[in-house]
Design a protein around this motif. Structure first.
Motif, PDB file in Angstrom:
ATOM      1  N   VAL A   1       2.909  -1.373   4.212  1.00 42.77           N
ATOM      2  CA  VAL A   1       3.055  -0.203   3.911  1.00 42.77           C
ATOM      3  C   VAL A   1       4.280   0.253   3.015  1.00 42.77           C
ATOM      4  O   VAL A   1       5.439  -0.205   3.383  1.00 42.77           O
ATOM      5  CB  VAL A   1       2.833   0.906   4.901  1.00 42.77           C
ATOM      6  CG1 VAL A   1       3.103   2.483   4.685  1.00 42.77           C
ATOM      7  CG2 VAL A   1       1.628   0.613   5.714  1.00 42.77           C
ATOM      8  N   ILE A   2       4.275   0.895   1.968  1.00 38.77           N
ATOM      9  CA  ILE A   2       5.538   1.103   0.856  1.00 38.77           C
ATOM     10  C   ILE A   2       5.508   2.768   0.722  1.00 38.77           C
ATOM     11  O   ILE A   2       4.520   3.479   0.824  1.00 38.77           O
ATOM     12  CB  ILE A   2       5.748   0.539  -0.215  1.00 38.77           C
ATOM     13  CG1 ILE A   2       4.300   0.669  -0.983  1.00 38.77           C
ATOM     14  CG2 ILE A   2       5.578  -0.982   0.114  1.00 38.77           C
ATOM     15  CD1 ILE A   2       4.302   0.114  -2.505  1.00 38.77           C
ATOM     16  N   ASP A   3       6.653   3.248   0.444  1.00 42.51           N
ATOM     17  CA  ASP A   3       6.868   4.468   0.254  1.00 42.51           C
ATOM     18  C   ASP A   3       7.147   5.168  -1.095  1.00 42.51           C
ATOM     19  O   ASP A   3       7.447   6.409  -1.312  1.00 42.51           O
ATOM     20  CB  ASP A   3       8.128   5.078   1.103  1.00 42.51           C
ATOM     21  CG  ASP A   3       9.419   4.493   0.670  1.00 42.51           C
ATOM     22  OD1 ASP A   3       9.387   3.829  -0.035  1.00 42.51           O
ATOM     23  OD2 ASP A   3      10.515   4.901   1.269  1.00 42.51           O
TER      24      ASP A   3
ATOM     25  N   ALA B   1       0.760  -1.151  -0.113  1.00 42.80           N
ATOM     26  CA  ALA B   1      -0.016  -0.086  -0.041  1.00 42.80           C
ATOM     27  C   ALA B   1       0.838   1.229  -0.008  1.00 42.80           C
ATOM     28  O   ALA B   1       1.594   1.596   1.093  1.00 42.80           O
ATOM     29  CB  ALA B   1      -0.945   0.005   1.268  1.00 42.80           C
ATOM     30  N   PRO B   2       1.055   2.073  -1.189  1.00 41.98           N
ATOM     31  CA  PRO B   2       1.547   3.155  -1.073  1.00 41.98           C
ATOM     32  C   PRO B   2       0.922   4.279  -0.293  1.00 41.98           C
ATOM     33  O   PRO B   2      -0.207   4.407  -0.459  1.00 41.98           O
ATOM     34  CB  PRO B   2       1.874   3.485  -2.640  1.00 41.98           C
ATOM     35  CG  PRO B   2       0.638   2.736  -3.452  1.00 41.98           C
ATOM     36  CD  PRO B   2       0.199   1.666  -2.493  1.00 41.98           C
ATOM     37  N   THR B   3       1.630   5.053   0.186  1.00 37.28           N
ATOM     38  CA  THR B   3       1.079   6.184   0.891  1.00 37.28           C
ATOM     39  C   THR B   3       0.528   7.466   0.132  1.00 37.28           C
ATOM     40  O   THR B   3       0.853   7.361  -1.196  1.00 37.28           O
ATOM     41  CB  THR B   3       2.150   6.750   2.058  1.00 37.28           C
ATOM     42  OG1 THR B   3       3.302   7.171   1.363  1.00 37.28           O
ATOM     43  CG2 THR B   3       2.551   5.800   2.901  1.00 37.28           C
ATOM     44  N   ASN B   4       0.028   8.409   0.701  1.00 33.77           N
ATOM     45  CA  ASN B   4      -0.179   9.570  -0.264  1.00 33.77           C
ATOM     46  C   ASN B   4       0.906  10.146  -0.748  1.00 33.77           C
ATOM     47  O   ASN B   4       1.079  10.850  -1.852  1.00 33.77           O
ATOM     48  CB  ASN B   4      -1.202  10.527   0.745  1.00 33.77           C
ATOM     49  CG  ASN B   4      -2.484  10.219   1.062  1.00 33.77           C
ATOM     50  OD1 ASN B   4      -3.320   8.991   0.454  1.00 33.77           O
ATOM     51  ND2 ASN B   4      -3.342  10.507   1.943  1.00 33.77           N
TER      52      ASN B   4
ATOM     53  N   GLY C   1      15.696  -6.365   1.553  1.00 37.50           N
ATOM     54  CA  GLY C   1      14.307  -6.319   2.097  1.00 37.50           C
ATOM     55  C   GLY C   1      13.628  -5.256   1.410  1.00 37.50           C
ATOM     56  O   GLY C   1      12.550  -4.534   1.530  1.00 37.50           O
ATOM     57  N   LYS C   2      14.008  -4.681  -0.008  1.00 36.49           N
ATOM     58  CA  LYS C   2      13.146  -3.693  -0.616  1.00 36.49           C
ATOM     59  C   LYS C   2      12.623  -4.197  -1.769  1.00 36.49           C
ATOM     60  O   LYS C   2      12.949  -5.341  -2.151  1.00 36.49           O
ATOM     61  CB  LYS C   2      13.966  -2.607  -1.313  1.00 36.49           C
ATOM     62  CG  LYS C   2      14.914  -1.569  -0.003  1.00 36.49           C
ATOM     63  CD  LYS C   2      15.869  -0.690  -0.550  1.00 36.49           C
ATOM     64  CE  LYS C   2      16.415   0.014   0.634  1.00 36.49           C
ATOM     65  NZ  LYS C   2      16.885   1.155   0.134  1.00 36.49           N
ATOM     66  N   LEU C   3      11.580  -3.487  -2.362  1.00 38.97           N
ATOM     67  CA  LEU C   3      10.798  -3.944  -3.608  1.00 38.97           C
ATOM     68  C   LEU C   3      11.657  -3.397  -4.926  1.00 38.97           C
ATOM     69  O   LEU C   3      11.682  -2.269  -4.804  1.00 38.97           O
ATOM     70  CB  LEU C   3       9.235  -3.728  -3.753  1.00 38.97           C
ATOM     71  CG  LEU C   3       8.695  -4.228  -2.321  1.00 38.97           C
ATOM     72  CD1 LEU C   3       7.209  -3.724  -2.477  1.00 38.97           C
ATOM     73  CD2 LEU C   3       8.815  -5.897  -2.509  1.00 38.97           C
TER      74      LEU C   3
ATOM     75  N   ILE D   1       9.912  -0.727   2.299  1.00 41.21           N
ATOM     76  CA  ILE D   1       8.569  -1.243   2.941  1.00 41.21           C
ATOM     77  C   ILE D   1       8.723  -0.945   4.366  1.00 41.21           C
ATOM     78  O   ILE D   1       9.812  -0.987   5.178  1.00 41.21           O
ATOM     79  CB  ILE D   1       8.597  -2.868   2.916  1.00 41.21           C
ATOM     80  CG1 ILE D   1       8.482  -3.557   1.587  1.00 41.21           C
ATOM     81  CG2 ILE D   1       7.378  -3.223   3.688  1.00 41.21           C
ATOM     82  CD1 ILE D   1       8.679  -4.811   1.570  1.00 41.21           C
ATOM     83  N   VAL D   2       7.843   0.244   4.868  1.00 44.09           N
ATOM     84  CA  VAL D   2       8.213   0.976   5.920  1.00 44.09           C
ATOM     85  C   VAL D   2       7.340   0.247   6.994  1.00 44.09           C
ATOM     86  O   VAL D   2       7.547   0.825   8.405  1.00 44.09           O
ATOM     87  CB  VAL D   2       7.725   2.411   5.840  1.00 44.09           C
ATOM     88  CG1 VAL D   2       8.983   3.168   4.909  1.00 44.09           C
ATOM     89  CG2 VAL D   2       6.222   2.585   5.381  1.00 44.09           C
TER      90      VAL D   2
END
Length: 184
Positions: A176-178, A84-87, A150-152, A162-163
């Motif tokens: 949650v992803i940034d 899920a990307p943040t705003n 551990g990143k996408l 991935i935060v």
């Protein structure tokens, strides 16, 4: 990219072991990380309701509604893994592409492909402990790589942090992803 198939779960080929490298990442502060997300209360909601419950996912929710995917992603019989990307991630993606939100949301085929690239549908939700570095096939039928850090990494070669991991839902799990992931 070549898909490294360690195990097959339904129609999804995936490398299974542990995404424990995510726990070693340097997270950035965002509302998605600081907003209260109590796992017991989240586990009573589906993945769409989890996103709706956090104001930092308002653009994601708006995109899911614009693409007519809310009903499908609310399926109680599914086991989705959602990145899920943040705003802030959506704002960055719009800036990178030069598109406005209205242009992106009006292009339903493109929006659906991008959103599908953030979803893995399998017989079991993939928690952080269940995944190891390698390639996975997304709902959009595109390849997403989990790096050894551990990143996408998306098909455009862009990496995403991935935060926050393991937000349980009745029909899957949300991570949650940034950054918005971009298929080719």
């Amino acid at each position: 990219m070549k898909l490294t198939k360690i195990a097959t779960i339904g129609t999804l080929a995936i490398s299974i072991a542990g995404l424990s490298a995510c726990n070693n990442m340097m997270p950035t502060k965002s509302a998605a990380m600081t907003a209260p997300m109590h796992s017991q209360s989240m586990a009573k909601m589906n993945v769409v309701q989890v996103a709706q419950s956090n104001p930092d996912f308002s653009l994601l929710v708006e995109a899911v509604v614009a693409a007519d995917l809310a009903g499908a992603l609310s399926n109680p019989n599914a086991n989705y893994t959602i990145f899920a990307p943040t705003n802030a991630a959506f704002a960055q993606a719009l800036q990178e592409t030069g598109m406005t939100k209205a242009q992106l949301f009006a292009n339903k085929p493109l929006l659906t492909k991008i959103l599908g690239y953030h979803v893995i549908n399998s017989n079991m939700a993939m928690y952080a402990k269940d995944v190891k570095p390698g390639n996975v096939m997304t709902l959009s039928k595109d390849t997403l790589m989990v790096t050894s850090q551990g990143k996408l990494m998306d098909e455009m070669g862009r990496t995403t942090n991935i935060v926050k991991t393991d937000i349980a839902a009745t029909n899957g799990v949300v991570h949650v992803i940034d950054r918005v992931l971009m298929p080719k």
